[in-house]
Scaffold this active site. Sequence first.
Site, short mmCIF file in Angstrom:
data_model
loop_
_atom_site.label_atom_id
_atom_site.label_comp_id
_atom_site.label_asym_id
_atom_site.label_seq_id
_atom_site.Cartn_x
_atom_site.Cartn_y
_atom_site.Cartn_z
N ASP A 91 -149.38 -55.52 23.89
CA ASP A 91 -150.70 -55.74 24.51
C ASP A 91 -150.53 -56.51 25.82
OD1 ASP A 91 -151.88 -54.64 22.10
OD2 ASP A 91 -151.26 -56.51 21.17
N HIS A 105 -153.85 -58.46 17.03
CA HIS A 105 -153.38 -57.20 17.59
C HIS A 105 -154.32 -56.10 17.11
CE1 HIS A 105 -151.13 -53.76 18.81
NE2 HIS A 105 -151.08 -53.34 17.57
P1 NAI Z 1 -143.53 -44.15 11.41
O1 NAI Z 1 -144.48 -43.62 10.39
O2 NAI Z 1 -142.87 -43.23 12.37
O3 NAI Z 1 -142.38 -44.95 10.66
C1 NAI Z 1 -142.62 -45.86 9.64
C2 NAI Z 1 -141.38 -45.93 8.78
O4 NAI Z 1 -141.54 -46.99 7.84
C3 NAI Z 1 -141.11 -44.65 7.98
O5 NAI Z 1 -139.79 -44.21 8.20
C4 NAI Z 1 -141.31 -45.10 6.54
O6 NAI Z 1 -140.44 -44.43 5.64
C5 NAI Z 1 -140.98 -46.57 6.63
N1 NAI Z 1 -141.51 -47.40 5.55
C6 NAI Z 1 -142.70 -47.28 4.93
N2 NAI Z 1 -142.79 -48.20 3.94
C7 NAI Z 1 -141.65 -48.91 3.97
C8 NAI Z 1 -141.14 -49.97 3.19
N3 NAI Z 1 -141.84 -50.49 2.17
N4 NAI Z 1 -139.92 -50.47 3.49
C9 NAI Z 1 -139.19 -49.96 4.50
N5 NAI Z 1 -139.61 -48.92 5.25
C10 NAI Z 1 -140.81 -48.42 4.99
O7 NAI Z 1 -144.34 -45.31 12.15
P2 NAI Z 1 -144.02 -45.97 13.56
O8 NAI Z 1 -144.66 -45.18 14.63
O9 NAI Z 1 -142.57 -46.28 13.64
O10 NAI Z 1 -144.88 -47.32 13.46
C11 NAI Z 1 -144.54 -48.32 12.53
C12 NAI Z 1 -145.64 -49.38 12.47
O11 NAI Z 1 -145.75 -50.05 13.71
C13 NAI Z 1 -147.04 -48.82 12.17
O12 NAI Z 1 -147.65 -49.70 11.23
C14 NAI Z 1 -147.74 -48.91 13.49
O13 NAI Z 1 -149.14 -49.06 13.33
C15 NAI Z 1 -147.13 -50.18 14.03
N6 NAI Z 1 -147.29 -50.38 15.49
C16 NAI Z 1 -147.51 -51.68 15.92
C17 NAI Z 1 -147.65 -51.95 17.25
C18 NAI Z 1 -147.91 -53.36 17.71
O14 NAI Z 1 -148.13 -53.54 18.93
N7 NAI Z 1 -147.91 -54.39 16.88
C19 NAI Z 1 -147.56 -50.89 18.27
C20 NAI Z 1 -147.28 -49.57 17.73
C21 NAI Z 1 -147.15 -49.36 16.37
#
Ligand code: NAI
Length: 327
Positions: free
Chosen positions: A159, A187
């Site tokens: 952000d 966030h």
């Molecule tokens: P994605 O869906 O591509 O990957 C998430 C991964 O986490 C998957 O490989 C899944 O198998 C794994 N996963 C799910 N539960 C798990 C567990 N209990 N233990 C270990 N691994 C687990 O999602 P992406 O795009 O990589 O985003 C991840 C997170 O980051 C989302 O929650 C998204 O909202 C968040 N995010 C946060 C931002 C921020 O500024 N704080 C910015 C962009 C995304």
Amino acid sequence: MASPVNVTVTGAAGQIGYALLFRIASGQLLGPDTPVNLKLLEIEPALKAAEGTALELTDCAFPLLHGIEITADLAEGFNGTNVALLVGARPRTKGMERADLLEANGGIFKPQGNAINDHAADDIKVLVVGNPANTNALIAQAAAPDVPKERFTAMTRLDQNRAYAQLANKLAVPVTAIKKLAIWGNHSPSMFPNLFHAEVNGQNAADAVDDMAWYENEYLPRVGKRGAEIIDARGASSAASAANAAIDHVYDWVNGTNGEWVSMAVPSDGSYGVPEGIISSFPVTTANGEYEIVQGLEINEFSQGKIDATVAELVGERDAVKDLGLV
Ligand code: NAI
């Protein structure tokens, strides 16, 4: 050369994981003199994909990458961990209520907090990226009573970076001309990028903009809803920019900011009327691996209204996870 630092990345097979791991292994997370052992923590169905990423990491022959472990076991995944990047989370699906989302994430971040408590290194630093990041950090923190509370942080650096880029664009200056532009609160679209303490080439940023209507009606929603704009355009949520922000957050926490301000969501010490314990974004400075909330800022009425609104959202989330027995 220093001994390797253990870095755990959860959700390692996800899209942020893919954008993050290569940069960590190349030395951008901790610096060019610090070797790393990577621990890729995934759920069982994603282990094979994580193994694929590990093959590619090996093929980069990064001089600083001393080892890679892949596991779905929490004790193993956090054993001896110095830096934990908690990226994997349960996304909100259609029709899902906030309480259901928080409960589902409680099922992830509570056991991870327990495992960090029992197995991580004494100097553990935690960055939560997975959403709802601030409250997930609170859940993990509550599950790790032996770890100092301030080691649990959540990411608002994306952000901040968005806020810098949009302001630089508006004023036609390079991002390096901007300083002290920090994000306050959650966030979420309610976050508050505060121009009143920011500087552009040494001039107050709100004065440099001199357009409250733009600030309120264009800038704030643009930065706040940038995540949705990315999803609309890419058909997937921000990944490389999120990974980049995670690198920025941890690099600055570990290496210090030399008096510069950065945004980190950290446990409130009660400053600026943010209830103590709430994990809220503030301007911070860092030195010697520790951060401090910037103190003594005068908050005008406009800013206080925005800060109160985003903090009220965080308090609502905290109360909801309290009702669920998670904190
Ligand atoms: P994605 O869906 O591509 O990957 C998430 C991964 O986490 C998957 O490989 C899944 O198998 C794994 N996963 C799910 N539960 C798990 C567990 N209990 N233990 C270990 N691994 C687990 O999602 P992406 O795009 O990589 O985003 C991840 C997170 O980051 C989302 O929650 C998204 O909202 C968040 N995010 C946060 C931002 C921020 O500024 N704080 C910015 C962009 C995304």
